[in-house]
Design a protein around this motif. Structure first.
Motif, PDB file in Angstrom:
ATOM      1  N   UNK A   1       0.840  -1.203   0.000  1.00 54.99           N
ATOM      2  CA  UNK A   1       0.000   0.000   0.000  1.00 54.99           C
ATOM      3  C   UNK A   1       0.871   1.248   0.000  1.00 54.99           C
ATOM      4  N   UNK A   2       2.036   1.186   0.676  1.00 61.35           N
ATOM      5  CA  UNK A   2       2.928   2.347   0.671  1.00 61.35           C
ATOM      6  C   UNK A   2       3.379   2.674  -0.745  1.00 61.35           C
ATOM      7  N   UNK A   3       3.621   1.632  -1.571  1.00 61.60           N
ATOM      8  CA  UNK A   3       4.006   1.902  -2.959  1.00 61.60           C
ATOM      9  C   UNK A   3       2.842   2.534  -3.710  1.00 61.60           C
ATOM     10  N   UNK A   4       1.617   2.069  -3.430  1.00 56.40           N
ATOM     11  CA  UNK A   4       0.435   2.641  -4.096  1.00 56.40           C
ATOM     12  C   UNK A   4       0.255   4.117  -3.773  1.00 56.40           C
ATOM     13  N   UNK A   5       0.836   4.596  -2.653  1.00 57.44           N
ATOM     14  CA  UNK A   5       0.575   5.969  -2.209  1.00 57.44           C
ATOM     15  C   UNK A   5       1.234   7.019  -3.088  1.00 57.44           C
TER      16      UNK A   5
ATOM     17  N   UNK B   1      11.470  -2.168 -10.291  1.00 60.04           N
ATOM     18  CA  UNK B   1      10.188  -1.507 -10.558  1.00 60.04           C
ATOM     19  C   UNK B   1       9.590  -0.904  -9.306  1.00 60.04           C
ATOM     20  N   UNK B   2       9.634  -1.668  -8.219  1.00 60.37           N
ATOM     21  CA  UNK B   2       9.015  -1.163  -6.995  1.00 60.37           C
ATOM     22  C   UNK B   2       9.771   0.051  -6.482  1.00 60.37           C
ATOM     23  N   UNK B   3      11.113   0.034  -6.559  1.00 59.28           N
ATOM     24  CA  UNK B   3      11.899   1.187  -6.108  1.00 59.28           C
ATOM     25  C   UNK B   3      11.542   2.395  -6.953  1.00 59.28           C
ATOM     26  N   UNK B   4      11.425   2.165  -8.278  1.00 60.14           N
ATOM     27  CA  UNK B   4      11.162   3.262  -9.187  1.00 60.14           C
ATOM     28  C   UNK B   4       9.764   3.826  -8.955  1.00 60.14           C
ATOM     29  N   UNK B   5       8.804   2.940  -8.674  1.00 59.03           N
ATOM     30  CA  UNK B   5       7.432   3.372  -8.537  1.00 59.03           C
ATOM     31  C   UNK B   5       7.116   3.967  -7.185  1.00 59.03           C
ATOM     32  N   UNK B   6       7.857   3.568  -6.153  1.00 58.27           N
ATOM     33  CA  UNK B   6       7.522   4.005  -4.808  1.00 58.27           C
ATOM     34  C   UNK B   6       7.946   5.458  -4.605  1.00 58.27           C
ATOM     35  N   UNK B   7       7.281   6.181  -3.685  1.00 64.17           N
ATOM     36  CA  UNK B   7       7.797   7.489  -3.276  1.00 64.17           C
ATOM     37  C   UNK B   7       9.227   7.314  -2.751  1.00 64.17           C
ATOM     38  N   UNK B   8      10.066   8.343  -2.899  1.00 62.58           N
ATOM     39  CA  UNK B   8      11.486   8.179  -2.573  1.00 62.58           C
ATOM     40  C   UNK B   8      11.718   7.702  -1.143  1.00 62.58           C
TER      41      UNK B   8
ATOM     42  N   UNK C   1       3.807 -10.307  -7.424  1.00 62.09           N
ATOM     43  CA  UNK C   1       4.996 -11.127  -7.163  1.00 62.09           C
ATOM     44  C   UNK C   1       5.065 -11.480  -5.685  1.00 62.09           C
ATOM     45  N   UNK C   2       4.802 -10.481  -4.826  1.00 63.43           N
ATOM     46  CA  UNK C   2       4.905 -10.712  -3.395  1.00 63.43           C
ATOM     47  C   UNK C   2       3.886 -11.713  -2.895  1.00 63.43           C
ATOM     48  N   UNK C   3       2.651 -11.620  -3.388  1.00 63.32           N
ATOM     49  CA  UNK C   3       1.625 -12.554  -2.936  1.00 63.32           C
ATOM     50  C   UNK C   3       1.965 -13.964  -3.406  1.00 63.32           C
ATOM     51  N   UNK C   4       2.490 -14.101  -4.627  1.00 61.69           N
ATOM     52  CA  UNK C   4       2.892 -15.438  -5.081  1.00 61.69           C
ATOM     53  C   UNK C   4       4.003 -15.970  -4.192  1.00 61.69           C
TER      54      UNK C   4
ATOM     55  N   UNK D   1       2.260  -4.806  -9.645  1.00 55.96           N
ATOM     56  CA  UNK D   1       3.180  -5.905  -9.994  1.00 55.96           C
ATOM     57  C   UNK D   1       3.923  -6.391  -8.753  1.00 55.96           C
ATOM     58  N   UNK D   2       4.364  -5.424  -7.937  1.00 55.75           N
ATOM     59  CA  UNK D   2       5.026  -5.777  -6.679  1.00 55.75           C
ATOM     60  C   UNK D   2       4.112  -6.671  -5.849  1.00 55.75           C
TER      61      UNK D   2
END
Lengths: 106, 471
Positions: B136-140, B223-230, B157-160, B153-154
């Motif tokens: 959820x933090x990435x979604x923010x 991808x998750x690093x790129x997509x997440x707030x810094x 992969x994480x749920x799998x 996508x994060x």
């Protein structure tokens, strides 16, 4: 009569592979979520079987928690899929940022 | 029951509860930030004050010992540092700051529980709780284009990965009939010849490898690093790795070193992680993607320490986990300050940093030297300890591969440094103004990186004493 543990593990292994195949092969976010759900349930079946085999209640307790975890997972997943669908009109996991821009300008 | 043992967790829980309420009220970023920093400072104080406590809680499901308490102190410090970085919290809409702090607190709480959990059920629940708050933090992210797709996508992969881990745990339970780590420790070593037990343990480790971003489970990281707030990217890169090290040490130490099959599997993953991470990082132009691949490479080094399955190896991995926290945080701190509007920073944009802010440039240089393992930095000491532990086990080839990887990694770290120190910016940019506390933290980070490089003995003794609590 108690079903042997090996049979249960075989069944859950089969279920797990089906779920994994679904997650990897389908190009539809909802179907991928369903695949993950099936994988979780395969683990639950194995826990119940093992719990019966060892005559302990702990395995069954874990299953109840797995159900809660699965519900959380669906909640977050469906909420995210819904937002993405509203923006892009697509449930394809391969969407790129360009498509997003197009949909977002609506 | 002795509630005092739970003080660090209760403090973070209180912070989470506070922000759950505040998130429902009218948002006020200034107040939220000050409250969050205060609560995080309390958490650090509580975690360090409880560092020497020990005992069992909740019917022996939850173990408080030096091992878990040292990790909790590290997690609390990481939590404080990341919260401190949120002073303008660019990248997240102002109305969502409260939720952001709430989720960061919940995630830290569940990671603290992960460090203490000794029952399979407790481990599963703590791991899931921390993963879900991170998704959820990435979604923010304010720019939905980034946050939503990469977050989704994060999440997939994480749920799998967590489903795979659960299935592995089910197999372990089926084979041994034990759900408590103490029982598993008695049963597993004898069963390590049993293919089912090894399969179960490897599948279980998959869930934790996902957290650490080890090779077959690293695809989410860039991808998750790129997509997440810094700031969230900093949290994932620095703090969540510490928790992953804690739980991996607990799980791997269960086999008690007598499993060649497990060691061989881990060796393959460690070598491929280092190589893939370092080679892929060379091609990156985006700072966060580069850091993501460097995380994959560092996961390989950490694994190298763990797969020795000796106290020296565990201690080295734990020391390196603390080092990664400091080094990665410093890199992300510099990035967040330079990209002050919350954008994704390109490496070219670092040009002229030494003129815009000499302090940040110096911090970046020390952190990169430390990541590359140049003495006298904490990263050098950490790598040295890991290599020494591996040599004691006779893994000469493995150490040579790791050394070659360190040389490769030097190349791209120096490219970043060249951008910051030698390249001239296309147009003259204004200097970066830092507040006094921000300066203090930057100086403290430089001091830690260099200081622990010169005098690592205190921390080394601490981690060596902590890993003795492992079986």
């Amino acid at each position: 009569m108690i079903v042997p543990l090996n049979h249960i593990l075989l069944l859950s292994g089969l279920l797990f592979s089906l779920g994994m195949f679904c997650t990897l092969a389908r190009r539809n976010l909802i179907m991928m979520l369903l695949g993950i759900e099936i994988m979780l349930n395969a683990a639950a079946v194995a826990f119940v079987g093992a719990s019966l085999h060892w005559q302990q209640m702990e395995g069954q307790a874990i299953v109840i928690f797995i159900l809660a975890v699965a519900a959380t997972e669906v909640t977050i997943g469906l909420a995210a899929i819904l937002v993405v669908y509203r923006r892009t009109d697509s449930v394809d996991p391969d969407m790129d940022a360009a498509l997003w821009e197009k949909g977002g300008s609506r | 029951m002795n509630w005092i043992l739970l003080t660090p967790e209760l403090t973070v829980l209180l912070a989470a509860a506070l922000f759950l309420v505040l998130a429902c009220l009218k948002p006020d970023p200034r107040r939220d930030y000050q409250l969050a920093v205060t609560m995080a400072a309390f958490a650090v104080a509580a975690a360090t004050a409880c560092a020497t406590m020990s005992g069992d809680l909740f019917n022996h499901v939850y173990r408080v010992d030096l091992f878990s308490q040292v990790f909790k102190a590290l997690l609390a410090i990481g939590f404080f540092l990341v919260i401190f970085l949120c002073d303008d919290f660019q990248g997240v809409a102002p109305s969502h700051h409260g939720e952001g702090y709430f989720l960061l607190a919940v995630c830290t709480l569940s990671m603290m529980m992960l460090a203490s959990a000794v029952h399979l059920l407790a481990i599963v629940l703590a791991l899931e709780l921390s993963s879900y708050s991170l998704y959820i933090l990435v979604f923010l992210r304010q720019e939905h284009r980034w946050g939503m797709i990469t977050g989704l996508r994060y999440f997939l992969v994480g749920a799998s990965a967590s489903a795979i881990m659960l299935f592995g745990l089910a197999i372990i339970y089926g084979v041994t009939g034990a759900v408590h780590i103490d029982m598993l420790i008695q049963q597993l070593p004898a069963m390590m010849g049993h293919p089912m037990a090894v399969t179960g343990l490897l599948l279980t480790l998959a869930g934790f490898f996902f957290k650490l971003a080890v090779f077959p489970f690293h695809f989410w990281a860039p991808e998750a690093y790129q997509g997440a707030p810094n700031q969230v990217a900093a949290f994932i890169a620095a703090v969540s790795k510490v928790a992953a090290v804690a739980i991996l040490l607990r799980m791997i130490s269960m086999a008690q070193g007598n499993s060649d099959q497990l060691a061989r599997g881990l060796i393959a993953m460690a070598v491929i992680s280092m190589t893939v991470g370092n080679l892929a990082a060379i091609a990156q132009r985006d700072f966060k993607r580069l850091m993501a691949f460097s995380s994959v490479a560092h996961a390989g080094y950490l694994l190298l320490g763990m797969l020795c399955m000796t106290p020296a190896g565990y201690g080295a991995a734990m020391f390196y986990g603390a080092a990664v926290l400091i080094m990665k945080y410093t890199c992300f701190m510099v990035m967040t300050r330079v990209a002050d509007d919350g954008r994704n920073l390109q490496i070219d944009e670092l040009a002229g940093l030494h003129r815009r802010s000499p302090l940040l440039a110096l911090a970046l240089m020390m952190a990169l030297f430390s990541l590359a393992g140049i003495p006298p930095t904490i990263g050098f000491v950490g790598k040295l300890m890991i290599f020494v532990a591996a040599m004691q086990k006779g893994y000469l080839v493995l150490v040579l591969v790791a050394m070659a990887n360190v040389v490769v990694s030097l190349y791209y770290y120096l490219l970043v440094l060249k951008a910051a120190y030698l390249d001239e910016p296309a147009q003259v940019l204004p200097s970066i103004s830092l507040t006094m506390p921000a300066r203090l933290v930057a100086v403290a980070m430089i001091a830690l990186i260099v200081g622990l490089g010169f005098y690592p003995t205190t921390l080394l003794d601490l981690v060596q004493a902590a890993v003795l609590r492992l079986p």
